[in-house]
Design a protein around this motif. Structure first.
Motif, PDB file in Angstrom:
ATOM      1  N   UNK A 127       0.803  -1.220   0.000  1.00 17.06           N
ATOM      2  CA  UNK A 127       0.000   0.000   0.000  1.00 17.06           C
ATOM      3  C   UNK A 127       0.840   1.277   0.000  1.00 17.06           C
ATOM      4  N   UNK A 128       2.118   1.168  -0.372  1.00 14.94           N
ATOM      5  CA  UNK A 128       2.974   2.343  -0.422  1.00 14.94           C
ATOM      6  C   UNK A 128       2.422   3.400  -1.378  1.00 14.94           C
ATOM      7  N   UNK A 129       1.844   2.967  -2.483  1.00 16.97           N
ATOM      8  CA  UNK A 129       1.291   3.925  -3.438  1.00 16.97           C
ATOM      9  C   UNK A 129       0.132   4.715  -2.839  1.00 16.97           C
ATOM     10  N   UNK A 130      -0.570   4.115  -1.891  1.00 15.22           N
ATOM     11  CA  UNK A 130      -1.645   4.838  -1.203  1.00 15.22           C
ATOM     12  C   UNK A 130      -1.063   5.994  -0.394  1.00 15.22           C
ATOM     13  N   UNK A 131       0.117   5.757   0.197  1.00 14.18           N
ATOM     14  CA  UNK A 131       0.793   6.820   0.924  1.00 14.18           C
ATOM     15  C   UNK A 131       1.164   7.960  -0.022  1.00 14.18           C
ATOM     16  N   UNK A 132       1.705   7.596  -1.184  1.00 17.17           N
ATOM     17  CA  UNK A 132       2.138   8.600  -2.157  1.00 17.17           C
ATOM     18  C   UNK A 132       0.966   9.431  -2.659  1.00 17.17           C
ATOM     19  N   UNK A 133      -0.179   8.783  -2.850  1.00 19.49           N
ATOM     20  CA  UNK A 133      -1.349   9.461  -3.393  1.00 19.49           C
ATOM     21  C   UNK A 133      -2.225  10.092  -2.308  1.00 19.49           C
ATOM     22  N   UNK A 134      -1.838   9.916  -1.052  1.00 20.79           N
ATOM     23  CA  UNK A 134      -2.620  10.486   0.041  1.00 20.79           C
ATOM     24  C   UNK A 134      -3.896   9.733   0.332  1.00 20.79           C
ATOM     25  N   UNK A 135      -3.949   8.464  -0.077  1.00 23.43           N
ATOM     26  CA  UNK A 135      -5.154   7.659   0.138  1.00 23.43           C
ATOM     27  C   UNK A 135      -5.051   6.911   1.471  1.00 23.43           C
ATOM     28  N   UNK A 136      -5.202   7.656   2.546  1.00 21.60           N
ATOM     29  CA  UNK A 136      -5.171   7.077   3.884  1.00 21.60           C
ATOM     30  C   UNK A 136      -6.052   7.926   4.788  1.00 21.60           C
ATOM     31  N   UNK A 137      -6.309   7.435   5.965  1.00 21.49           N
ATOM     32  CA  UNK A 137      -7.099   8.181   6.936  1.00 21.49           C
ATOM     33  C   UNK A 137      -6.242   8.450   8.172  1.00 21.49           C
ATOM     34  N   UNK A 138      -6.602   9.489   8.902  1.00 24.21           N
ATOM     35  CA  UNK A 138      -5.925   9.831  10.151  1.00 24.21           C
ATOM     36  C   UNK A 138      -6.908   9.603  11.297  1.00 24.21           C
ATOM     37  N   UNK A 139      -6.504   8.758  12.218  1.00 22.35           N
ATOM     38  CA  UNK A 139      -7.334   8.486  13.395  1.00 22.35           C
ATOM     39  C   UNK A 139      -6.713   9.197  14.602  1.00 22.35           C
ATOM     40  N   UNK A 140      -7.489  10.075  15.213  1.00 22.64           N
ATOM     41  CA  UNK A 140      -6.994  10.810  16.374  1.00 22.64           C
ATOM     42  C   UNK A 140      -7.199   9.995  17.643  1.00 22.64           C
ATOM     43  N   UNK A 141      -6.155   9.908  18.458  1.00 24.60           N
ATOM     44  CA  UNK A 141      -6.221   9.202  19.737  1.00 24.60           C
ATOM     45  C   UNK A 141      -5.905  10.169  20.873  1.00 24.60           C
ATOM     46  N   UNK A 142      -6.617  10.001  21.976  1.00 23.03           N
ATOM     47  CA  UNK A 142      -6.475  10.901  23.120  1.00 23.03           C
ATOM     48  C   UNK A 142      -5.204  10.614  23.917  1.00 23.03           C
ATOM     49  N   UNK A 143      -4.692  11.655  24.557  1.00 24.34           N
ATOM     50  CA  UNK A 143      -3.605  11.558  25.523  1.00 24.34           C
ATOM     51  C   UNK A 143      -4.111  12.066  26.866  1.00 24.34           C
TER      52      UNK A 143
END
Length: 305
Positions: A127-143
């Motif tokens: 899935x490296x190409x997904x990284x290059x194309x920005x095809x990912x999601x960001x999940x926020x986790x609490x501290x």
């Protein structure tokens, strides 16, 4: 510790999107898998900056990294994301070494169980190409943050553990929630966990498993001296005040496993941090799927004949 990038690397590094690489390679075959991932990232146009200890380890293992970049201390603040290659412990140490806490962190599991590091090296390479194309999601986790007399002492992703410093001695932890007295926890201590930490230390203490999207905190007694004390789930917008009493002079506080000592009767405060951790997700795998596969929920257990 501030980041330090090697000599003659600034101009070279400015040409591509930079990625900080944290990792361990003590598991057989993990170094080879890491280098395959690094090759795929390089071919996709990313510029890799290896954490200095990992860089030295790979050199000792015979990998040609003379032209590679490295950094010491925390990851440089201008990386577009960081990679944690190892297990959950490597992930925890990596997130505490981000100069900018908002930097996305991609956890890759080269270890065993891995609740946090659910992506395998082979899946990441695919899935490296997904990284290059920005095809990912960001999940926020609490501290959660630990304070003493208004001074911030540190942030925890998994948990803050209030524990005895000496074996063979009980401690008492008085707990208040928003100034309202909750209980006196007699035993080996008290654990305050985030939803992310519900599958870590808290789980081994029979604490509940909590979906990481939940806006709660978990209070889990550590070896309580009475059976009436049980784990408790509370809202995460409260302020927890703790005061420890013990025959010993000190008690221990572990923030994601990093321990410091305090004098007894010294009040501490724990509350939700203003910062969050951004986990880079390349898969759509749900938390239910992770728990089901990691803990073998619903699996039939056959007796050994």
């Amino acid at each position: 510790m501030k980041a330090s990038v090697g000599k003659n690397e600034v101009n070279k590094a400015s040409q591509k999107g930079k990625i900080a690489i944290f990792g361990v390679t003590h598991i057989p075959g993990s170094a080879e898998r890491l280098m395959l991932l690094a090759e795929a990232l390089n071919e996709s146009g990313f510029l890799l900056l290896y954490e200095s200890t990992l860089y030295s380890t790979l050199l000792q293992q015979g990998y040609a990294l003379e032209e590679a970049l490295q950094f010491t201390g925390d990851a440089p603040s201008d990386v577009i994301f960081a990679v944690s290659f190892g297990g959950d412990g490597t992930f925890l140490s990596s997130l505490h070494r981000l100069s900018d806490p908002s930097t996305p962190l991609l956890p890759i599991n080269s270890g065993n169980l891995g609740f946090l590091t659910e992506l395998t090296p082979s899946q990441a390479i695919e899935q490296v190409q997904c990284l290059k194309k920005g095809k990912y999601t960001i999940q926020k986790r609490a501290l959660i943050s630990l304070y003493k007399e208004g001074t911030l002492l540190g942030n925890a992703f998994n948990e803050i553990a209030i524990e005895r410093d000496e074996t063979g001695t009980l401690i008492s932890v008085d707990a208040w929630i928003n100034g309202d007295f909750l209980a006196k926890y007699r035993g080996n201590g008290l654990l305050i966990a985030t939803p992310s930490g519900s599958t870590a230390y808290s789980l081994s203490l029979n604490g509940p498993i909590v979906d990481p999207r939940s806006e709660v905190l978990i209070l889990t007694p550590i070896a309580p001296h009475t059976l009436t004390l049980r784990p408790m789930v509370i809202p995460n917008n409260v302020e927890i005040t703790l005061k420890v009493e013990s025959r010993a002079a000190n008690f221990a506080v572990a923030i994601d496993g990093k321990t410091m000592l305090f004098s007894t009767k010294q009040p501490l405060t724990i509350k939700l941090s203003d910062n969050t951790i951004n986990i880079l997700k390349l898969s759509e795998r749900s938390f239910a799927d992770v728990v089901r596969s990691k803990l073998l929920w619903g699996e039939t257990v056959h007796p050994i004949k």
